[in-house]
Structures are given as structure tokens and as C-alpha cells.
Design a protein around this motif. Structure first.
Motif, PDB file in Angstrom:
ATOM      1  N   GLN A 229       0.833  -1.205   0.000  1.00 12.89           N
ATOM      2  CA  GLN A 229       0.000   0.000   0.000  1.00 12.89           C
ATOM      3  C   GLN A 229       0.864   1.249   0.000  1.00 12.89           C
ATOM      4  OE1 GLN A 229      -0.231   1.758   3.266  1.00 12.89           O
ATOM      5  NE2 GLN A 229      -1.143   3.481   2.181  1.00 12.89           N
ATOM      6  N   GLY A 230       1.926   1.239   0.811  1.00  9.74           N
ATOM      7  CA  GLY A 230       2.836   2.374   0.845  1.00  9.74           C
ATOM      8  C   GLY A 230       3.593   2.549  -0.457  1.00  9.74           C
ATOM      9  N   VAL A 231       3.907   1.431  -1.099  1.00 12.16           N
ATOM     10  CA  VAL A 231       4.621   1.485  -2.379  1.00 12.16           C
ATOM     11  C   VAL A 231       3.713   2.073  -3.463  1.00 12.16           C
ATOM     12  CG1 VAL A 231       5.708   0.099  -4.189  1.00 12.16           C
ATOM     13  CG2 VAL A 231       6.169  -0.417  -1.783  1.00 12.16           C
ATOM     14  N   ILE A 232       2.438   1.690  -3.450  1.00 15.17           N
ATOM     15  CA  ILE A 232       1.478   2.264  -4.396  1.00 15.17           C
ATOM     16  C   ILE A 232       1.417   3.772  -4.211  1.00 15.17           C
ATOM     17  CG2 ILE A 232      -0.996   2.490  -4.906  1.00 15.17           C
ATOM     18  CD1 ILE A 232       0.084   0.061  -6.200  1.00 15.17           C
ATOM     19  N   PHE A 233       1.391   4.219  -2.951  1.00 13.16           N
ATOM     20  CA  PHE A 233       1.348   5.654  -2.681  1.00 13.16           C
ATOM     21  C   PHE A 233       2.614   6.335  -3.206  1.00 13.16           C
ATOM     22  CE2 PHE A 233       2.315   9.340   0.024  1.00 13.16           C
ATOM     23  CZ  PHE A 233       1.186  10.097  -0.206  1.00 13.16           C
ATOM     24  N   ALA A 234       3.748   5.644  -3.139  1.00 13.62           N
ATOM     25  CA  ALA A 234       5.007   6.212  -3.629  1.00 13.62           C
ATOM     26  C   ALA A 234       4.935   6.510  -5.118  1.00 13.62           C
ATOM     27  CB  ALA A 234       6.167   5.256  -3.342  1.00 13.62           C
ATOM     28  N   TYR A 235       4.133   5.725  -5.857  1.00  9.91           N
ATOM     29  CA  TYR A 235       4.009   5.922  -7.302  1.00  9.91           C
ATOM     30  C   TYR A 235       2.894   6.903  -7.669  1.00  9.91           C
ATOM     31  CZ  TYR A 235       7.188   2.024  -8.209  1.00  9.91           C
ATOM     32  OH  TYR A 235       8.285   1.209  -8.285  1.00  9.91           O
ATOM     33  N   ALA A 236       2.128   7.362  -6.675  1.00 11.20           N
ATOM     34  CA  ALA A 236       1.066   8.321  -6.954  1.00 11.20           C
ATOM     35  C   ALA A 236       1.654   9.562  -7.611  1.00 11.20           C
ATOM     36  CB  ALA A 236       0.353   8.703  -5.660  1.00 11.20           C
ATOM     37  N   SER A 388      -4.094   7.119  -0.221  1.00 11.28           N
ATOM     38  CA  SER A 388      -3.940   5.885  -0.989  1.00 11.28           C
ATOM     39  C   SER A 388      -5.283   5.374  -1.495  1.00 11.28           C
ATOM     40  CB  SER A 388      -3.253   4.810  -0.144  1.00 11.28           C
ATOM     41  OG  SER A 388      -1.938   5.195   0.169  1.00 11.28           O
ATOM     42  N   LEU A 389      -6.341   5.540  -0.690  1.00 11.45           N
ATOM     43  CA  LEU A 389      -7.678   5.161  -1.153  1.00 11.45           C
ATOM     44  C   LEU A 389      -8.031   5.942  -2.414  1.00 11.45           C
ATOM     45  CD1 LEU A 389      -9.789   5.082   2.160  1.00 11.45           C
ATOM     46  CD2 LEU A 389      -8.827   3.135   0.911  1.00 11.45           C
ATOM     47  N   GLY A 390      -7.674   7.225  -2.410  1.00 11.38           N
ATOM     48  CA  GLY A 390      -7.967   8.062  -3.561  1.00 11.38           C
ATOM     49  C   GLY A 390      -7.209   7.631  -4.799  1.00 11.38           C
ATOM     50  N   ILE A 391      -5.936   7.319  -4.653  1.00 20.01           N
ATOM     51  CA  ILE A 391      -5.125   6.982  -5.827  1.00 20.01           C
ATOM     52  C   ILE A 391      -5.481   5.600  -6.366  1.00 20.01           C
ATOM     53  CG2 ILE A 391      -3.084   5.935  -4.720  1.00 20.01           C
ATOM     54  CD1 ILE A 391      -3.153   8.434  -7.647  1.00 20.01           C
ATOM     55  N   ILE A 392      -5.777   4.644  -5.477  1.00 19.12           N
ATOM     56  CA  ILE A 392      -6.176   3.309  -5.932  1.00 19.12           C
ATOM     57  C   ILE A 392      -7.475   3.385  -6.722  1.00 19.12           C
ATOM     58  CG2 ILE A 392      -7.047   1.054  -5.150  1.00 19.12           C
ATOM     59  CD1 ILE A 392      -4.931   1.176  -2.898  1.00 19.12           C
ATOM     60  N   LEU A 441      -5.521  -5.870   1.477  1.00 15.55           N
ATOM     61  CA  LEU A 441      -4.368  -6.194   2.330  1.00 15.55           C
ATOM     62  C   LEU A 441      -4.184  -5.187   3.462  1.00 15.55           C
ATOM     63  CD1 LEU A 441      -1.797  -7.207  -0.437  1.00 15.55           C
ATOM     64  CD2 LEU A 441      -2.890  -8.734   1.214  1.00 15.55           C
ATOM     65  N   MET A 442      -4.705  -3.984   3.276  1.00 14.98           N
ATOM     66  CA  MET A 442      -4.596  -2.970   4.333  1.00 14.98           C
ATOM     67  C   MET A 442      -5.303  -3.422   5.606  1.00 14.98           C
ATOM     68  SD  MET A 442      -5.204   0.402   1.935  1.00 14.98           S
ATOM     69  CE  MET A 442      -5.304   1.571   3.291  1.00 14.98           C
TER      70      MET A 442
END
Length: 487
Positions: A229-236, A388-392, A441-442
């Protein structure tokens, strides 16, 4: 309205001015150059998620973090490639909100826009707080209250965004130059340390740093899964390429080059730097409170390493805030023109900048400065999780739009450009499943992740309530557009 319909209307009256397929696209300048868009793509791929966040994730997940960055990077590339194809089909400053309107209807555009606003407004709160904290690192600023520094940072970036899109592009260009130059310099230092077997923190760098400290998965698979989840946020912010394309004169040339370069940048900067970090020091020596690059440089006695990296992390946070104000201004204007956002967010100044939407995002950030006095550090983490909810959700909507776009192309209703997402429709479906699974997974993180997932129904209720508040205005705008088309 599809691109083909617009082209037909133009052909029928060649003397008429081109009518934008999205009313929110009218009035923008085309001042972003190829170098601006390329660096916006780089800036979106490199941020505090790497410069600061990689330390804590290396500590928790170990060297397998590199694999997490690679996997998430591949799916991030799929999303941007799909968005790139949609951009070449029809460039729009409303980007995925405009495409959601065309392929999912006004409800889809409404959800896409407000979830993206949720992402950037909460990220903005985190950014200005982080900027203040990073500035306090230097003793000359320690006596200045944190909220004052946060407001100064917000005011500076706001002024840059309101002046003109060209100034925004220039600032983002130089922000990206600083980040890229720093990463390249560190990687050269790391390679030198490996090649010469120079001692780092009392140990010799190399594969032994991994094999002698629990291997690739020192804490098992679960921590690696949890950091996704944190990695996904890193790519936002990678999706900024799609928004910026609406203000460049030659998107058909600029966008494919910028999108395709994202993959090797992810491989080089994210995966490469994490592998280097793992080879230089054991994962246990990194921490969430310090940039992993500062950790390494301090271990080999580099003077002022903390000052240099603190400046870079500060730059990354300013870049993120800059990008957030830019993108939400354009997205909110597209929504306002359709009736699903407040009317004032459709307003533009003399420099062709949608200042209404930018000011709304700033207003939320100011509220965040006030809340910063009250919320503990865990609440700050929840802010990032909400982002992260927003970017996903944004990435899922992009892939759904692309699925429908491809289906319509097969039906002969639209024409796909030569620049395409490979493997459709399997690529979109697999990406959507992956993104939704990351959200699930969160739940395995009881401290922050679970609380964030519990916010999903709350956000859903707010979206439904908001829709009932704007649906009449949306319907009126839709009738006006249909009437205009008939005329």
C-alpha cells in the motif's frame, strides 16, 4: 461526445472553431513543452515515498522491498500506458475525469474526480506538514512555529500555480532535476563503495549484507505484502502526465515518449536504489525516521549528508504539493463545467489558470494546518492512507475506462491510436484485481490500515449524499450540452 463526433462536426463547418469534446478543456494555454512533460513524468515517479519512506519499508520488509517496488511499478506503468492511449485518442486537461464522463457517464466522472480530490487534498496536508518538519531541521528555523512554515510553503506554491502554467512547468522541471541528480549521485557513490569494498557502518558491502542478515525475506512474506500500500502511494502522481498533456501543443509526440520512459526510470531509480541500499547495509539499520540515503552517507562519514538529503526531501515535498494544486485545479474545473463541482472552481484568471479549484484544495490544506495541532502521529499516517484510497480508486477507474474504450473500438465506434496498452483486456483486468487486493491487504494492518479501510463506507455515503446534491445541476448542464449540439 466522442472524438469522431467532434471531427464530423468540424468537417461539416470547416470555418467553425474547433469545439472541445469536454467543455472543461476550453480556455487553456498550450505552454507546457516536451521537457516540462518529461520532467513531470519523472517528478511523478520520484518523491518522498523513495527519499524518506524507503527507510522504514526496508527495515520492515528487508531486501524483498525491491521486488515490491518492481511489481507495483509494472502495474503503475500499465495504468499510465492505458491513460497515455486515452490521451492520444483525445487530449484533455480533465484527463481521466473527462474519460470517465465519456465512458462511464456523469456518475463515473463524479466519483473519479472527488476521489482524486480526496487523494491530493489529504496529500497536501501531509506535504505542508512535512515541509515544516523538514525546515525545522535547520537551527535557524527552529524558533518559527510549525504552522507558520506550513502556511509559507503553501503560499509560495499557490502563487507559482496562479501565475501561469509555464511557471508551474519550470518549477516542476527544476524540482525533478534536483531529485534525479541526487539519486544518480547516490547510486554512483553506492556502486563505488561496492566495487572498492569500502567499509560501511563497520561492515563490508555486498551480497553478504543480505545472506548474513536473514536473506531476502528476513521477516517473512507478510511484511512485504503489507508495504504494498505504501509502495502504491510512492508511485502516486504518475497520472499527472495525462493532465499535463491537455496543456501541451504536441501531445502525440510528447506523451508516448514520457510514458515509455517511466518503466526504465522505475527500474533504475526505485528498484536499483533499493537493491543498492540492501547491499550496503542490513535492513535493520534503516529506520522510518531517517532517509535511507542519509543513513548510508552518515555511516561513511560524508559531511553535511543530512543537510543535503533534507534539502532534497524538502524539494520532493514541495514538488508533490505543486503537482497536487496543479492537477486538482484542472480536474475540478472539468467537473464544475459538468455541474458536479462548485461553480467557482470553473473560474479562470487572465493567465488561463483555473484558480477556483486550486483555492479549494488550498482551503483543505489550511484546515490540515489547524488540525496539525491536535492530531497525533498516527493520525498523520491515516491521512496518507486515505490518500492511498484516492489513488487506488483513480487507477481502477482509468483501467475501467480503457476497457470500455477498447470495446467501443472493436465495435467501430471510436478509433484506437497506434500507441496502445499491450495485452488488453487481460492487462486491465489483472491490474484492477491487483489494486483491489492491495486495498484488501490494508486490513491486515490493525493500527492504521484497518481504520483506513473502515473509512471506505463513510466515504461512499458522502459520495452518494453529494451526488444527490448535484444531480439536478448535472442534468441541467447535460441538457444544455445536448441542446447546443442539436443547434
Amino acid at each position: 461526445m466522442s472524438k469522431d463526433a467532434v471531427n464530423t462536426a468540424t468537417a461539416a463547418d470547416p470555418t467553425a472553431a474547433p469545439v472541445p469534446a469536454d467543455a472543461g478543456d476550453a480556455g487553456y494555454s498550450k505552454d507546457l513543452k516536451a521537457r516540462h512533460v518529461n520532467m513531470i513524468a519523472i517528478g511523478g515517479a520520484i518523491g518522498t515515498g523513495l527519499f524518506l519512506g524507503a527507510g522504514g519499508r526496508l527495515h520492515d520488509a528487508g531486501p524483498a522491498l525491491a521486488l515490491a517496488y518492481l511489481v507495483c511499478g509494472v502495474f503503475a506503468f500499465f495504468v499510465v500506458r492505458a491513460l497515455g492511449e486515452l490521451v492520444l485518442y483525445r487530449p484533455s486537461s480533465g484527463s481521466f475525469v473527462s474519460y470517465a464522463r465519456e465512458f462511464l457517464g456523469e456518475k463515473g466522472a463524479y466519483v473519479a474526480g472527488w476521489m482524486y480530490f480526496l487523494n491530493w487534498s489529504t496529500t497536501g496536508i501531509a506535504d505542508i506538514t512535512a515541509i515544516a518538519l523538514y525546515t525545522h531541521y535547520w537551527s535557524m528555523f527552529t524558533d518559527i512555529p510549525q504552522w507558520v512554515l506550513a502556511l509559507i510553503a503553501l503560499a509560495v506554491v499557490l502563487a507559482v500555480n496562479l501565475i501561469s502554467v509555464k511557471i508551474f512547468g519550470e518549477l516542476e522541471f527544476w524540482f525533478a532535476i534536483v531529485k534525479v541528480a541526487t539519486l544518480i549521485a547516490f547510486m554512483l557513490v553506492g556502486i563505488f563503495l561496492l566495487a572498492t569494498q569500502h567499509e560501511v557502518g563497520g561492515g563490508t558491502p555486498g551480497l553478504n549484507m543480505i545472506t548474513d542478515n536473514g536473506g531476502v525475506l528476513p521477516h517473512g512474506v507478510l511484511p512485504v505484502v503489507l508495504v504494498m500500500q505504501g509502495v502504491i502511494f510512492a508511485y502516486a502522481a504518475l497520472e499527472l502526465v495525462g493532465v499535463a498533456a491537455g496543456e501541451t501543443a504536441e501531445p502525440e509526440k510528447v506523451v508516448p515518449r514520457a510514458v515509455n520512459s517511466i518503466m526504465w526510470r522505475v527500474g533504475l531509480f526505485y528498484v536499483g536504489s533499493v537493491v543498492l541500499l540492501a547491499l550496503l547495509l542490513p535492513g535493520s539499520m534503516y529506520s522510518a525516521g531517517e532517509s535511507p540515503f542519509v543513513t548510508v552517507l552518515s555511516k561513511i562519514g560524508v559531511p553535511a549528508a543530512g543537510d543535503v538529503m533534507n534539502l532534497v526531501v524538502l524539494t520532493a515535498a514541495m514538488s508533490s504539493l505543486n503537482s497536487g494544486l496543479y492537477s486538482t485545479g484542472r480536474i475540478l474545473r472539468s467537473m464544475a463545467m459538468a455541474g458536479s463541482a462548485p461553480k467557482f472552481t470553473a473560474r479562470m484568471n487572465r493567465s488561463q489558470v483555473p484558480y477556483g479549484g486550486i483555492l479549494l484544495t488550498c482551503g483543505v490544506c489550511v484546515l490540515g494546518v489547524g488540525l496539525n495541532f491536535l492530531v497525533p502521529s498516527q493520525a498523520f499516517e491515516i491521512v496518507l492512507n486515505v490518500a492511498s484510497l484516492g489513488i487506488i480508486s483513480t487507477w481502477v477507474i482509468i483501467m475501467i475506462c480503457h476497457l470500455i474504450f477498447v470495446r467501443r473500438a472493436r465495435e467501430g465506434l471510436v478509433t484506437r491510436p497506434s500507441f496502445r496498452l499491450p495485452g488488453s483486456p487481460v492487462t486491465e483486468i489483472v491490474t484492477i484485481v491487483f489494486l483491489v487486493s492491495v486495498l484488501g491487504l490494508m486490513w491486515n494492518d490493525p493500527d492504521v490500515g484497518r481504520k483506513t479501510v473502515l473509512l471506505v463506507p463513510v466515504i461512499a455515503v458522502m459520495l452518494v449524499a453529494g451526488w444527490y446534491g448535484v444531480r439536478r445541476r448535472v442534468a441541467e448542464r447535460e441538457l444544455d450540452r445536448m441542446g447546443g449540439s442539436a443547434r
